[in-house]
Structure formats: C-alpha cells, structure tokens
Design a protein around this motif. Structure first.
Motif, short mmCIF file in Angstrom:
data_model
loop_
_atom_site.label_atom_id
_atom_site.label_comp_id
_atom_site.label_asym_id
_atom_site.label_seq_id
_atom_site.Cartn_x
_atom_site.Cartn_y
_atom_site.Cartn_z
N ALA A 136 0.84 -1.20 0.00
CA ALA A 136 0.00 0.00 0.00
C ALA A 136 0.87 1.24 0.00
N HIS A 137 0.49 2.19 -0.82
CA HIS A 137 1.14 3.49 -0.77
C HIS A 137 0.76 4.18 0.55
N ASP A 138 1.53 5.18 0.92
CA ASP A 138 1.38 5.80 2.24
C ASP A 138 -0.06 6.19 2.58
N ARG A 139 -0.74 6.85 1.68
CA ARG A 139 -2.10 7.30 1.98
C ARG A 139 -3.10 6.15 2.03
N GLN A 140 -2.70 4.97 1.56
CA GLN A 140 -3.59 3.81 1.55
C GLN A 140 -3.29 2.83 2.69
N LYS A 141 -2.24 3.09 3.45
CA LYS A 141 -1.87 2.15 4.52
C LYS A 141 -2.99 1.96 5.56
N PRO A 142 -3.68 3.01 6.00
CA PRO A 142 -4.79 2.77 6.94
C PRO A 142 -5.87 1.86 6.34
N LEU A 143 -6.09 1.98 5.05
CA LEU A 143 -7.11 1.17 4.39
C LEU A 143 -6.69 -0.30 4.31
N ILE A 144 -5.42 -0.57 4.01
CA ILE A 144 -4.99 -1.97 3.93
C ILE A 144 -4.97 -2.61 5.31
N VAL A 145 -4.72 -1.81 6.34
CA VAL A 145 -4.79 -2.33 7.71
C VAL A 145 -6.24 -2.70 8.05
N ALA A 205 -6.97 -5.93 6.20
CA ALA A 205 -6.33 -7.08 6.85
C ALA A 205 -7.04 -7.44 8.15
N THR A 206 -7.52 -6.44 8.86
CA THR A 206 -8.26 -6.69 10.10
C THR A 206 -9.59 -7.36 9.80
N ALA A 207 -10.30 -6.85 8.82
CA ALA A 207 -11.61 -7.41 8.47
C ALA A 207 -11.51 -8.83 7.92
N TYR A 208 -10.45 -9.11 7.19
CA TYR A 208 -10.29 -10.42 6.55
C TYR A 208 -9.20 -11.26 7.22
N GLN A 209 -8.92 -10.95 8.46
CA GLN A 209 -7.88 -11.67 9.21
C GLN A 209 -8.10 -13.18 9.21
N THR A 213 -5.97 -3.39 -7.14
CA THR A 213 -5.35 -2.09 -6.88
C THR A 213 -6.29 -1.16 -6.13
N ASN A 214 -7.44 -1.68 -5.72
CA ASN A 214 -8.36 -0.88 -4.92
C ASN A 214 -9.10 -1.81 -3.96
N ILE A 215 -9.72 -1.23 -2.97
CA ILE A 215 -10.34 -2.00 -1.90
C ILE A 215 -11.49 -2.88 -2.40
N GLY A 216 -12.24 -2.40 -3.38
CA GLY A 216 -13.36 -3.20 -3.90
C GLY A 216 -12.88 -4.49 -4.53
N THR A 217 -11.88 -4.40 -5.37
CA THR A 217 -11.34 -5.59 -6.02
C THR A 217 -10.65 -6.49 -5.00
N ALA A 218 -9.98 -5.90 -4.04
CA ALA A 218 -9.32 -6.69 -3.00
C ALA A 218 -10.33 -7.54 -2.25
N GLU A 219 -11.45 -6.93 -1.93
CA GLU A 219 -12.49 -7.66 -1.19
C GLU A 219 -13.05 -8.81 -2.03
N VAL A 220 -13.28 -8.57 -3.31
CA VAL A 220 -13.79 -9.63 -4.19
C VAL A 220 -12.79 -10.78 -4.26
N LEU A 221 -11.50 -10.46 -4.41
CA LEU A 221 -10.49 -11.52 -4.49
C LEU A 221 -10.40 -12.31 -3.19
N LEU A 222 -10.44 -11.63 -2.06
CA LEU A 222 -10.35 -12.35 -0.79
C LEU A 222 -11.57 -13.23 -0.55
#
Length: 140
Positions: free
Chosen positions: A7-16, A19-23, A107-116
């Motif tokens: 995650a780029h700097d401004r996206q780090k809170p979002l990736i955390v 990761a928490t939601a999909y732990q 490369t975005n939260i929506g696609t990440a959620e679908v993949l997970l």
C-alpha cells in the motif's frame, strides 16, 4: 496461497482495515508485504507477514521477482492514484508482471475484497494448476 500486501502511504490505513476485516481468511495463507505496510499489518492484526524492503527501496521489485518465478498467487496493491510516486517504474513493472504471469491483482479496496472472498470460497484453483505445471514442466 502466497499473498502480497502492498500500500502506498495514503492507503496504509485502508490496507490495515482490510487485513483486520479479513484476518481469518488471511491467516490461512502465507503473507508477504513491503516493509512499512507489513509492520502496520502485523501490529494491528498479529498476522505472520514476511516483510521485504520498503517499496521505493526495492520491495516492489522483490515481490515482482517472486511473481516472475510463479511464487506469488495474489497481489493486493492499494495504490494512491492521485499522488506521484518516485518509484513509479517499479510499480508499473509489478503490475505488468502480474499480467504476464496471470497473478490476480487488486489495486483498490473493492477488487481486493472480491479476491479475498473468492479465495475463501475456493475460486482460485487455477493457481494450483499453474503450480502443477511448474513442478511438471513440458520438455519440448
């Protein structure tokens, strides 16, 4: 499966948050991350994450090398599309390698959620086929 989290700097809170939601799902897999992103995920979730260098210091290239060897199965790279990155060529190379080696990339939260969610439902079986081909190469 082997999953890269970047995650780029401004996206780090979002990736955390991701990761928490999909732990529970992520805990079933081998996780890799660039330096700071990996540490933030470890601190927030306690997940085991193999950390590489920071992206601008070569971490993106380290993950790209694993992709090129078919040793990475999924990449979640939450990019900041509104901020120029000093290592943009490395970012583009990683994205290109994901396409070349057919590694799913979010490369975005929506696609990440679908993949997970797909991973959790067993919809990534094609990666097992890739690994089978690697262990049984066709000799021409």
């Amino acid at each position: 499966m082997k999953i890269a989290l970047i995650a780029h700097d401004r996206q780090k809170p979002l990736i955390v948050k991701l990761a928490t939601a999909y732990q529970p799902i992520l805990a079933q897999h081998e996780l890799f991350a660039t330096g700071t992103t990996g540490q933030k995920i470890i601190d927030a979730t306690g997940l085991s994450v193999k950390r590489f260098k920071s992206g601008p210091l070569g971490g993106d290239q380290q993950i790209g090398a694993l992709i090129s060897e078919n040793k990475m199965d999924l990449v979640i790279f939450l990019r900041d599309p509104l901020t120029a990155q000093p290592h943009e060529p490395d970012v583009n190379a990683l994205i290109r390698l994901s396409d070349v080696y057919e590694v799913p990339l979010a490369t975005n939260i929506g696609t990440a959620e679908v993949l997970l969610r797909g991973l959790d439902q067993g919809l990534m079986a094609f990666r097992e086929v890739v690994h089978d081909q690697d262990s049984n190469p066709i000799n021409l």
